[in-house]
Design a protein around this motif. Structure first.
Motif, mmCIF file in Angstrom:
data_model
loop_
_atom_site.group_PDB
_atom_site.id
_atom_site.type_symbol
_atom_site.label_atom_id
_atom_site.label_comp_id
_atom_site.label_asym_id
_atom_site.label_seq_id
_atom_site.Cartn_x
_atom_site.Cartn_y
_atom_site.Cartn_z
ATOM 1 N N SER A 1 50.667 77.319 26.594
ATOM 2 C CA SER A 1 50.434 77.007 28.009
ATOM 3 C C SER A 1 48.959 76.815 28.334
ATOM 4 O O SER A 1 48.597 76.633 29.488
ATOM 5 C CB SER A 1 51.029 78.104 28.896
ATOM 6 O OG SER A 1 50.450 79.345 28.576
ATOM 7 N N ASN B 1 63.668 74.491 24.974
ATOM 8 C CA ASN B 1 63.823 74.741 26.403
ATOM 9 C C ASN B 1 62.928 73.797 27.210
ATOM 10 O O ASN B 1 61.804 74.143 27.556
ATOM 11 C CB ASN B 1 63.482 76.202 26.716
ATOM 12 C CG ASN B 1 63.645 76.546 28.164
ATOM 13 O OD1 ASN B 1 64.134 75.750 28.964
ATOM 14 N ND2 ASN B 1 63.233 77.742 28.530
ATOM 15 N N ASP C 1 63.068 73.018 30.267
ATOM 16 C CA ASP C 1 62.784 73.530 31.612
ATOM 17 C C ASP C 1 61.483 74.319 31.686
ATOM 18 O O ASP C 1 60.800 74.302 32.706
ATOM 19 C CB ASP C 1 63.940 74.390 32.119
ATOM 20 C CG ASP C 1 65.198 73.585 32.371
ATOM 21 O OD1 ASP C 1 65.081 72.350 32.540
ATOM 22 O OD2 ASP C 1 66.286 74.179 32.390
ATOM 23 N N PHE C 2 61.128 75.009 30.596
ATOM 24 C CA PHE C 2 59.893 75.799 30.585
ATOM 25 C C PHE C 2 58.685 74.938 30.909
ATOM 26 O O PHE C 2 57.779 75.364 31.618
ATOM 27 C CB PHE C 2 59.699 76.466 29.223
ATOM 28 C CG PHE C 2 58.344 77.093 29.064
ATOM 29 C CD1 PHE C 2 58.039 78.293 29.681
ATOM 30 C CD2 PHE C 2 57.354 76.459 28.316
ATOM 31 C CE1 PHE C 2 56.772 78.858 29.544
ATOM 32 C CE2 PHE C 2 56.093 77.018 28.179
ATOM 33 C CZ PHE C 2 55.798 78.225 28.794
ATOM 34 N N TYR C 3 58.658 73.720 30.423
ATOM 35 C CA TYR C 3 57.472 72.876 30.542
ATOM 36 C C TYR C 3 57.313 72.255 31.923
ATOM 37 O O TYR C 3 56.226 71.823 32.275
ATOM 38 C CB TYR C 3 57.473 71.818 29.442
ATOM 39 C CG TYR C 3 57.390 72.485 28.091
ATOM 40 C CD1 TYR C 3 56.200 73.040 27.646
ATOM 41 C CD2 TYR C 3 58.527 72.631 27.298
ATOM 42 C CE1 TYR C 3 56.121 73.705 26.437
ATOM 43 C CE2 TYR C 3 58.457 73.289 26.079
ATOM 44 C CZ TYR C 3 57.256 73.825 25.656
ATOM 45 O OH TYR C 3 57.177 74.485 24.452
ATOM 46 N N HIS C 4 58.356 72.251 32.717
ATOM 47 C CA HIS C 4 58.256 71.692 34.063
ATOM 48 C C HIS C 4 57.331 72.515 34.957
ATOM 49 O O HIS C 4 56.800 72.008 35.939
ATOM 50 C CB HIS C 4 59.639 71.542 34.695
ATOM 51 C CG HIS C 4 60.495 70.557 33.977
ATOM 52 N ND1 HIS C 4 60.157 69.225 33.836
ATOM 53 C CD2 HIS C 4 61.675 70.709 33.337
ATOM 54 C CE1 HIS C 4 61.085 68.598 33.142
ATOM 55 N NE2 HIS C 4 62.019 69.481 32.828
ATOM 56 N N GLN C 5 57.121 73.782 34.594
ATOM 57 C CA GLN C 5 56.242 74.638 35.385
ATOM 58 C C GLN C 5 54.765 74.483 35.005
ATOM 59 O O GLN C 5 53.892 74.979 35.708
ATOM 60 C CB GLN C 5 56.664 76.094 35.245
ATOM 61 C CG GLN C 5 56.447 76.662 33.843
ATOM 62 C CD GLN C 5 56.958 78.066 33.707
ATOM 63 O OE1 GLN C 5 57.166 78.768 34.689
ATOM 64 N NE2 GLN C 5 57.169 78.505 32.483
ATOM 65 N N LEU C 6 54.475 73.799 33.914
ATOM 66 C CA LEU C 6 53.089 73.641 33.475
ATOM 67 C C LEU C 6 52.431 72.455 34.169
ATOM 68 O O LEU C 6 53.033 71.392 34.287
ATOM 69 C CB LEU C 6 53.028 73.431 31.958
ATOM 70 C CG LEU C 6 53.545 74.561 31.080
ATOM 71 C CD1 LEU C 6 53.385 74.184 29.604
ATOM 72 C CD2 LEU C 6 52.826 75.859 31.373
ATOM 73 N N PRO C 7 51.195 72.608 34.592
ATOM 74 C CA PRO C 7 50.509 71.480 35.224
ATOM 75 C C PRO C 7 50.248 70.336 34.246
ATOM 76 O O PRO C 7 50.166 69.180 34.643
ATOM 77 C CB PRO C 7 49.198 72.096 35.720
ATOM 78 C CG PRO C 7 49.034 73.364 34.960
ATOM 79 C CD PRO C 7 50.397 73.820 34.561
ATOM 80 N N ASN D 1 52.140 68.909 31.451
ATOM 81 C CA ASN D 1 53.451 68.932 30.820
ATOM 82 C C ASN D 1 53.488 68.040 29.576
ATOM 83 O O ASN D 1 53.358 66.826 29.677
ATOM 84 C CB ASN D 1 54.487 68.458 31.845
ATOM 85 C CG ASN D 1 55.901 68.598 31.366
ATOM 86 O OD1 ASN D 1 56.184 68.609 30.175
ATOM 87 N ND2 ASN D 1 56.818 68.691 32.309
#
Length: 120
Positions: free
Chosen positions: A10, A34, A36-42, A44
């Motif tokens: 991250s 996963n 979905d985990f990466y959608h929260q990273l600025p 991506n």
């Protein structure tokens, strides 16, 4: 020629390497368990990859199955949890890789203690 990136940290190191590899003319494949985990990273990594593949990223055979058919030039990870899998995959494809015994010794403290028990 494709560089396969196995998961991402991250901190942005993976995406920086992906950008560099892309500028160098490589196709970029990203393997994750996963998305979905990466959608929260600025920053991506899914947005940088030409190909995103699903696999159990703790299983060498699952990753090798996912990347079959790609012209793989290298498999790397910047996440220390996935370094042994990346090395195992690269080894299986006949590509340069880190020493698996060394990675395991540094990853698992009990193994490191056994290997250094006789050191002064």
């Amino acid at each position: 020629m494709t560089i396969v990136f196995l998961e991402a940290n991250s901190t942005g190191t993976t995406t920086a390497a992906m950008r560099l590899a892309g500028r160098s003319g490589y196709d970029l494949a990203f393997v994750t368990e996963n998305r979905d985990f990466y959608h929260q990273l600025p920053d991506n990594p899914l947005h940088l990859a030409h190909t995103v593949l699903a696999a159990n990223t703790y299983d060498v055979l699952s990753v090798l199955h996912a990347v079959r058919g790609l012209d793989v030039e290298g498999i790397i990870s910047f996440d220390d949890y996935h370094l042994p899998v990346a090395a195992g995959c690269a080894s299986g494809l006949g590509l340069p890789h880190a020493d698996l015994a060394g990675l395991l010794a540094t990853r698992f403290k009990d193994v490191l203690r056994e290997r250094t028990a006789d050191c002064p």
